[in-house]
Design an enzyme around this catalytic site. Structure first.
Site, short mmCIF file in Angstrom:
data_model
loop_
_atom_site.label_atom_id
_atom_site.label_comp_id
_atom_site.label_asym_id
_atom_site.label_seq_id
_atom_site.Cartn_x
_atom_site.Cartn_y
_atom_site.Cartn_z
N HIS A 233 63.34 138.39 -22.65
CA HIS A 233 63.45 138.72 -21.22
C HIS A 233 63.33 137.47 -20.35
O HIS A 233 62.56 137.43 -19.38
CB HIS A 233 62.41 139.76 -20.83
CG HIS A 233 62.86 140.61 -19.67
ND1 HIS A 233 62.36 141.87 -19.44
CD2 HIS A 233 63.75 140.38 -18.67
CE1 HIS A 233 62.93 142.38 -18.36
NE2 HIS A 233 63.77 141.49 -17.87
N CYS B 139 57.26 143.06 -17.33
CA CYS B 139 57.78 142.27 -18.44
C CYS B 139 57.99 140.80 -18.12
O CYS B 139 57.56 139.92 -18.87
CB CYS B 139 59.09 142.88 -18.94
SG CYS B 139 58.94 144.59 -19.49
#
Length: 519
Positions: free
Chosen positions: A109, A58
């Site tokens: 993120h 991610c």
């Protein structure tokens, strides 16, 4: 409300999902998965069949999306939380500076979590992250209760609700259960509900850039029951297992719910696969819901759309799970562009076979918006590949010849190079090499590294990797050969040196590692 059609510039809609495999599209020939809305975007747009995530977890994948840079430039070559994001030129920042109203809804993120990264506003839900659920050392202002927008919304509707209620770990790729609340309260629906509300409250005098960023089908595998029911009786094929894969599991790693490898009990694995596919169909229907609303607001014909995933999910391929490894299930992602108003002259229904990557998103969307591409960007705009009038021979003459991918990950640290037709893999800590012919062997069933008739190609691709790694601070090569055992790092020094502080608990324990006990 005044439509941005009158302003001369298109809206830009970026839709990303988390951990979706490249092959999980009906239109790509998957024997089970139903994706009618994504199929329609591909049927009336362009699907890129060889799209990759060069650093398939991610954090580094999103760095490539935000910056348009390779991992060598953006500096994140593995998974490491809590390293500040201080990039000066970002996709939302450039669009905001050019007069776009910019909004992200869902997962970013980044760090700090509420770093706007150039957006005017974010409605944030990163999913469950270990480092911001830590009660014993995390500063209060960084805790999940302070930085997430979905959980307070959910608790207004379900007092006391939490992300732990299902009993599923956020990295549990081998276990599943149905969503336990109303479907409209699922985080997938929440992203779309908030995105539709953005259409209501956006500035009508500006075109908009909306990033709809879904956490699913990343675990937990928790689809609403109606979607799980779609796959309960489906004939789900077993995952492919190559001649190079481990076929024994002496430590019973397959019994761990967050395992990265091992022999998982068949019933458990089938349920997990069904739930994964169900999450994708659920996402597909919710994307369709948003596109209907976009049409109701009169903006569909004036919106350029790009859909992709930050990385894939191995889902049992070769008895492996999750992501970060160099195999197709982990690195190869779906990538679809659509232009309902035909502003860009796309060849509708085309399947493009050039290798594209996360770094190509920023220049592509900036070009579609008529915004200059900063010289910091290393990716390329993909529109000429998708044009109805594209020149012949583009794939071999003027587009990238290959992609270098990697992931720092302890003993599993890996580098790979591919042109979408062949792939060479090198594990830097052990020296293990693999070579796959992706045309004849798309499932990577045979490791051809020892095949006599492949040695010239293997030597060629090894030399390409040596060139890619030449000058890297880790010392992976002296320019002549690959050097085994050099210590990998998840973040390169030019990013670490620019960070004001890095907390000691910066690693998320089970987010990326094949063996979750290995940091």
């Amino acid at each position: 409300m005044k439509s941005s059609q009158n302003l001369g510039r298109p809206n830009v809609l970026l839709i990303t999902v988390d951990q979706m495999r490249f092959d999980c599209l009906s239109i790509a020939g998957h024997p089970v998965v139903e994706t009618p809305n994504l199929d329609e975007l591909a049927r009336t747009g362009v699907r890129f069949s060889r799209a990759y995530s060069a650093t398939p977890t991610c954090v580094p994948a999103r760095a490539a999306i935000f910056t348009g840079q390779s991992q060598r430039a953006h500096g994140r070559v593995g998974y490491q939380d809590c390293v500040p994001w201080e990039y000066k030129r970002t996709l939302p920042g450039e669009l905001a500076g050019a007069g776009y109203h910019t909004q992200c809804i869902g997962k970013m993120h980044v760090y700090p979590a509420r770093n706007l990264m150039g957006f005017h506003n974010v409605m944030l839900h990163d999913g469950y992250l270990h480092h911001n659920r830590n009660y014993h050392s995390i500063p209060m202002q960084e805790h999940y209760d302070q930085v997430d927008d979905y959980l307070p919304w959910l608790r207004e509707r379900v007092p006391g609700a939490d992300m732990l209620d299902l009993g599923l770990d956020c990295n549990a790729s081998t276990v599943a259960r149905p969503w336990h609340l109303a479907e409209m309260q699922h985080p997938t629906n929440w992203v779309v509900t908030q995105s539709i509300d953005f259409l209501r409250r956006r500035d009508p005098g500006k075109p908009f850039f909306l990033w709809m960023s879904f956490v699913r089908p990343h675990p937990p595998f928790d689809p609403p029951q109606a979607y799980l029911d779609l796959y309960e009786d489906a004939d789900i094929p077993e995952p492919p297992v190559g001649d190079w894969a481990q076929t024994e599991d002496p430590n019973l790693e397959g019994y761990s719910p967050i395992t990265g490898r091992g022999l998982v009990p068949k019933r458990r694995l089938r349920k997990a696969m069904a739930a994964y596919y169900a999450l994708i169909t659920h996402l597909d229907h919710q994307i369709g819901r948003f596109l209907q609303s976009l049409n109701e607001y009169g903006e569909l014909q004036n919106t350029v759309i790009l859909f992709t995933s930050d990385h894939g999910e191995l889902l049992g391929d070769h008895h492996l799970f999750r992501k970060s490894l160099p195999y197709e299930g982990s690195t190869h992602v779906p990538f679809i562009v659509n232009d309902p108003g035909n502003r860009l002259g796309l060849q509708r229904g085309m399947v493009a076979d050039q290798v594209v990557e996360m770094r190509d998103i920023m220049p592509s969307l900036l070009e579609a918006a008529g915004v200059p591409i900063p010289d910091t960007v290393e990716g390329e705009s993909i529109w000429r590949l998708a044009s109805a009038g594209k020149e012949e021979g583009l794939s071999t003459q003027t587009w990238r010849h290959h992609l270098h991918g990697e992931h720092a990950q302890g003993v599993q640290s890996n580098h790979w190079v591919t042109d979408g037709k062949e792939k060479y893999i090198w594990f830097s800590q052990t020296g293990e090499e693999q070579f796959f012919d992706l045309v004849l062997d798309p499932l990577e069933l045979h490791n051809a590294i020892a095949d006599e008739d492949r040695q010239d190609r293997i030597r060629y691709w090894r030399s390409v990797l040596i060139q890619e790694l030449d000058g890297r601070e880790e010392g992976y090569t002296d320019g002549q050969q690959l050097i085994i055992g050099r210590k990998p790092t998840a973040t390169l020094s030019h990013i670490l040196n620019g960070a004001d502080h890095i907390r000691s608990d910066r690693f998320s324990p089970a987010e990326f590692s094949v063996n979750p006990t290995t940091q």
